[in-house]
Design a protein around this motif. Structure first.
Motif, PDB file in Angstrom:
ATOM      1  N   GLU A 143     -54.077 -27.328 -17.185  1.00 27.41           N
ATOM      2  CA  GLU A 143     -55.222 -26.538 -16.715  1.00 27.41           C
ATOM      3  C   GLU A 143     -56.279 -26.524 -17.818  1.00 27.41           C
ATOM      4  N   ASN A 144     -56.939 -27.695 -17.965  1.00 28.05           N
ATOM      5  CA  ASN A 144     -57.886 -27.831 -19.078  1.00 28.05           C
ATOM      6  C   ASN A 144     -59.346 -27.769 -18.619  1.00 28.05           C
ATOM      7  N   THR A 145     -59.549 -27.190 -17.436  1.00 26.39           N
ATOM      8  CA  THR A 145     -60.839 -26.651 -16.976  1.00 26.39           C
ATOM      9  C   THR A 145     -61.910 -27.663 -16.568  1.00 26.39           C
ATOM     10  N   VAL A 146     -62.000 -28.801 -17.264  1.00 28.44           N
ATOM     11  CA  VAL A 146     -63.064 -29.754 -16.928  1.00 28.44           C
ATOM     12  C   VAL A 146     -62.576 -31.204 -16.980  1.00 28.44           C
ATOM     13  N   HIS A 147     -63.263 -32.019 -16.186  1.00 26.43           N
ATOM     14  CA  HIS A 147     -63.076 -33.484 -16.230  1.00 26.43           C
ATOM     15  C   HIS A 147     -64.420 -34.120 -16.544  1.00 26.43           C
ATOM     16  N   GLY A 148     -64.400 -35.213 -17.281  1.00 25.70           N
ATOM     17  CA  GLY A 148     -65.607 -36.029 -17.485  1.00 25.70           C
ATOM     18  C   GLY A 148     -65.224 -37.490 -17.514  1.00 25.70           C
ATOM     19  N   SER A 149     -66.046 -38.339 -16.914  1.00 20.50           N
ATOM     20  CA  SER A 149     -65.748 -39.782 -16.887  1.00 20.50           C
ATOM     21  C   SER A 149     -65.567 -40.304 -18.310  1.00 20.50           C
ATOM     22  N   ASP A 150     -64.701 -41.323 -18.463  1.00 22.73           N
ATOM     23  CA  ASP A 150     -64.447 -41.842 -19.813  1.00 22.73           C
ATOM     24  C   ASP A 150     -65.210 -43.122 -20.122  1.00 22.73           C
ATOM     25  N   SER A 151     -66.012 -43.640 -19.161  1.00 22.26           N
ATOM     26  CA  SER A 151     -66.833 -44.835 -19.418  1.00 22.26           C
ATOM     27  C   SER A 151     -67.934 -44.883 -18.369  1.00 22.26           C
ATOM     28  N   VAL A 152     -68.974 -45.662 -18.660  1.00 17.17           N
ATOM     29  CA  VAL A 152     -70.074 -45.815 -17.698  1.00 17.17           C
ATOM     30  C   VAL A 152     -69.546 -46.440 -16.407  1.00 17.17           C
ATOM     31  N   GLU A 153     -68.664 -47.408 -16.533  1.00 18.84           N
ATOM     32  CA  GLU A 153     -68.101 -48.073 -15.354  1.00 18.84           C
ATOM     33  C   GLU A 153     -67.311 -47.088 -14.497  1.00 18.84           C
ATOM     34  N   ASN A 154     -66.437 -46.312 -15.134  1.00 18.97           N
ATOM     35  CA  ASN A 154     -65.657 -45.341 -14.365  1.00 18.97           C
ATOM     36  C   ASN A 154     -66.551 -44.249 -13.785  1.00 18.97           C
ATOM     37  N   ALA A 155     -67.612 -43.900 -14.482  1.00 16.96           N
ATOM     38  CA  ALA A 155     -68.550 -42.901 -13.944  1.00 16.96           C
ATOM     39  C   ALA A 155     -69.114 -43.391 -12.615  1.00 16.96           C
ATOM     40  N   LYS A 156     -69.499 -44.651 -12.546  1.00 23.69           N
ATOM     41  CA  LYS A 156     -70.058 -45.200 -11.296  1.00 23.69           C
ATOM     42  C   LYS A 156     -69.032 -45.102 -10.165  1.00 23.69           C
ATOM     43  N   ILE A 157     -67.780 -45.445 -10.479  1.00 23.11           N
ATOM     44  CA  ILE A 157     -66.719 -45.418  -9.464  1.00 23.11           C
ATOM     45  C   ILE A 157     -66.483 -43.975  -9.002  1.00 23.11           C
ATOM     46  N   GLU A 158     -66.387 -43.053  -9.963  1.00 21.60           N
ATOM     47  CA  GLU A 158     -66.090 -41.652  -9.628  1.00 21.60           C
ATOM     48  C   GLU A 158     -67.240 -40.998  -8.853  1.00 21.60           C
ATOM     49  N   ILE A 159     -68.474 -41.308  -9.253  1.00 22.57           N
ATOM     50  CA  ILE A 159     -69.635 -40.746  -8.539  1.00 22.57           C
ATOM     51  C   ILE A 159     -69.641 -41.250  -7.096  1.00 22.57           C
ATOM     52  N   ALA A 160     -69.374 -42.537  -6.909  1.00 25.69           N
ATOM     53  CA  ALA A 160     -69.372 -43.110  -5.566  1.00 25.69           C
ATOM     54  C   ALA A 160     -68.256 -42.514  -4.702  1.00 25.69           C
ATOM     55  N   LEU A 161     -67.159 -42.104  -5.343  1.00 32.39           N
ATOM     56  CA  LEU A 161     -66.050 -41.496  -4.600  1.00 32.39           C
ATOM     57  C   LEU A 161     -66.408 -40.098  -4.094  1.00 32.39           C
ATOM     58  N   LEU A 162     -67.182 -39.370  -4.869  1.00 27.24           N
ATOM     59  CA  LEU A 162     -67.381 -37.944  -4.559  1.00 27.24           C
ATOM     60  C   LEU A 162     -68.766 -37.574  -4.029  1.00 27.24           C
ATOM     61  N   PHE A 163     -69.742 -38.482  -4.139  1.00 27.65           N
ATOM     62  CA  PHE A 163     -71.103 -38.161  -3.671  1.00 27.65           C
ATOM     63  C   PHE A 163     -71.629 -39.245  -2.736  1.00 27.65           C
ATOM     64  N   SER A 164     -72.416 -38.814  -1.757  1.00 26.73           N
ATOM     65  CA  SER A 164     -73.113 -39.775  -0.894  1.00 26.73           C
ATOM     66  C   SER A 164     -74.539 -39.959  -1.407  1.00 26.73           C
ATOM     67  N   SER A 165     -75.228 -40.955  -0.888  1.00 28.31           N
ATOM     68  CA  SER A 165     -76.594 -41.254  -1.343  1.00 28.31           C
ATOM     69  C   SER A 165     -77.524 -40.068  -1.107  1.00 28.31           C
ATOM     70  N   LEU A 166     -77.291 -39.287  -0.049  1.00 31.05           N
ATOM     71  CA  LEU A 166     -78.169 -38.150   0.277  1.00 31.05           C
ATOM     72  C   LEU A 166     -78.054 -37.031  -0.752  1.00 31.05           C
ATOM     73  N   GLU A 167     -77.000 -37.061  -1.547  1.00 35.04           N
ATOM     74  CA  GLU A 167     -76.741 -35.956  -2.477  1.00 35.04           C
ATOM     75  C   GLU A 167     -77.163 -36.254  -3.904  1.00 35.04           C
ATOM     76  N   LEU A 168     -77.683 -37.442  -4.144  1.00 35.16           N
ATOM     77  CA  LEU A 168     -78.026 -37.838  -5.510  1.00 35.16           C
ATOM     78  C   LEU A 168     -79.530 -37.758  -5.729  1.00 35.16           C
ATOM     79  N   PHE A 169     -79.924 -37.065  -6.754  1.00 36.24           N
ATOM     80  CA  PHE A 169     -81.342 -36.894  -7.061  1.00 36.24           C
ATOM     81  C   PHE A 169     -81.654 -37.535  -8.409  1.00 36.24           C
ATOM     82  N   ALA A 170     -81.044 -38.684  -8.622  1.00 35.46           N
ATOM     83  CA  ALA A 170     -81.194 -39.350  -9.915  1.00 35.46           C
ATOM     84  C   ALA A 170     -82.607 -39.867 -10.098  1.00 35.46           C
TER      85      ALA A 170
END
Ligand code: GDP
Length: 152
Positions: free
Chosen positions: A125-152
């Motif tokens: 129970e360590n409270t937070v998660h953060g991606s460990d690489s730019v590549e994994n960040a892309k994969i994780e973001i695509a898993l949890l967010f749709s295009s309508l939800e991104l305001f990048a």
């Protein structure tokens, strides 16, 4: 999924996106406001955010890289045990900046000033998660967010 929005070549050098999760223990203890303040104070911009309750199957997919580890079952049960708050964070070097702010996986080993030092309960129970690489960040973001939800 608007991959173009996550294309680092479109932004100044070192501009990155990372996926952050406030895990069930953080939401259960009503800590999201305090954790988001730490994130924003560190210069990370929140460009997408929502509260979700992962199913066990979704948690297993998210942590598939750990499928062979002895703690995989406990980890997936925990991540599906209650709502989580998920964010896409943007900044220069967002991945390493957020990993530094999170602190070590085991809160007992994390440094002063980190989220896990302040709020982590245990290695599970360590409270937070953060991606460990730019590549994994892309994969994780695509898993949890749709295009309508991104305001990048
Ligand atoms: P992180 O990137 O710091 O979150 O760590 P990892 O990607 O290595 O592991 C993912 C998550 O699995 C961690 O945040 C912990 O919640 C959990 N975890 C990692 N290592 C262990 C371990 O040795 N034992 C247990 N019980 N959980 C672990």
């Amino acid at each position: 999924m608007p991959v173009y929005k996550l294309d680092n070549t479109k932004y100044p050098k070192n501009m990155e996106y990372t996926l952050s999760i406030i895990k069930p223990d953080g939401i259960r203890r009503n800590l999201s406001g305090k954790i988001l303040a730490m994130i924003q104070d560190a210069g990370l911009e929140i460009v997408a955010q929502k509260l979700i309750h992962l199913t066990r199957a979704q948690a297993e997919k998210f942590y598939a890289v750990h499928a062979e580890r002895p703690f995989f079952n406990d980890l997936c049960s925990f991540m599906a045990s209650g709502p989580v708050s998920v964010q896409v964070l943007k900044s220069n070097n967002a991945v390493s900046k957020y990993r530094e702010l999170m602190g070590a996986t085991n809160p007992k080993e994390s440094s002063e000033g980190t989220i896990r030092k302040a709020y982590g309960l245990s290695i599970d129970e360590n409270t937070v998660h953060g991606s460990d690489s730019v590549e994994n960040a892309k994969i994780e973001i695509a898993l949890l967010f749709s295009s309508l939800e991104l305001f990048a």
